[in-house]
Every structure is written in structure tokens, then in C-alpha cells.
Motif scaffolding. Structure first.
Motif: not given
Length: 138
Positions: A25-30, A32-37, A39-51
Motif C-alpha cells: 500500500l505504501v508503495k502505491f501511496q508514495s 509507485i513511479e518513484n519505486i519503478a525509477g 528499480f531502474d536505478a538498481i538494475g531491475l526493470p521498472g515495471f517489476l515495482a508494480y508486480g
């Protein structure tokens, strides 16, 4: 003995479910685009943040109500292994004081999830109502 075991397992299931639900819930509230970014910064595909966030939220609810607890817990265990290896292992067990916490909490969640994945959790579980009379994998 069985009632104590099931009560203990219920406590693990509810605490794990609530914790993962809130994390998702916090990932979505804060944002989720930031979390996706991140993920990209640490070498993971950003879309994984949504999953990940969706698994945490939906999986958390499923654990709270006792629906598919073994499968959900196995997926959350895999998530904890990935988080530990990709992010937390580098900062050590209790952290390095600069990048946040270490992997001690992730390890505790992993142990809880593995316990439920292996043993199931039947007490106050929706699976027991829906599949009454059938051999339960929960």
C-alpha cells in the motif's frame, strides 16, 4: 497440541499478511513511479515495482483471510530472497548506518513465509470454508 500449533501459525500468517499489505500500500501511496525509477536505478526493470507492490498488497490480503496461504507465502519468500540478494546483502545483517536497514527483517519475513509455505495455516482460513471436505493444500 494441534490447537497451539495452529494458533501460532495463525499469528504468523496474520502478522506477515498485514505487514506485506502495508508495504504494498505504501508503495502505491508514495508514488509507485518513484519505486519503478528506483528499480531502474538498481538494475531491475521498472515495471517489476508494480508486480512487487501488487503481490505485497494482494498477497497480504490473501494471507489475512487465509486464501492460498501456501502459494502466496512461497511467492513472498521468493520476493524476500530477491530483495535480500539484490538490495540488502551489500549493507550487511544490521545495515551499515548509511543506507538504511540490513537484511535482518527480510530474513525474519523469509522464515515466516517459508514456515507457512511448508506447513500451511488452517485456523480461521477462508480456504477451510471454501474447500470444506476437500483435501486442503493449505
Amino acid at each position: 497440541m494441534i490447537k497451539k500449533y495452529e494458533a501460532g501459525t495463525l499469528i504468523l500468517r496474520v502478522v506477515l499478511g498485514l505487514t506485506f499489505f502495508i508495504h504494498g500500500l505504501v508503495k502505491f501511496q508514495s508514488g509507485i513511479e518513484n519505486i519503478a525509477g528506483w528499480f531502474d536505478a538498481i538494475g531491475l526493470p521498472g515495471f517489476l515495482a508494480y508486480g512487487v507492490a501488487l503481490l505485497e498488497m494482494v498477497g497480504g490480503i490473501a494471507l489475512l483471510v487465509g486464501f492460498g496461504s501456501r502459494i502466496v507465502s512461497a511467492l513472498l519468500a521468493l520476493l524476500m530472497i530477491g530483495a535480500t540478494l539484490k538490495v540488502k546483502l551489500a549493507v550487511g545483517f544490521i545495515g551499515d548506518g548509511t543506507m538504511g536497514a540490513g537484511y535482518e527483517l527480510d530474513l525474519a519475513f523469509l522464515a515466516m513465509a517459508l514456515f507457512i509455505a511448508i506447513n500451511g495455516s488452517k485456523m480461521l482460513a477462508l480456504d477451510q470454508i471454501l474447500f470444506k471436505g476437500q483435501k486442503s493444500s493449505n
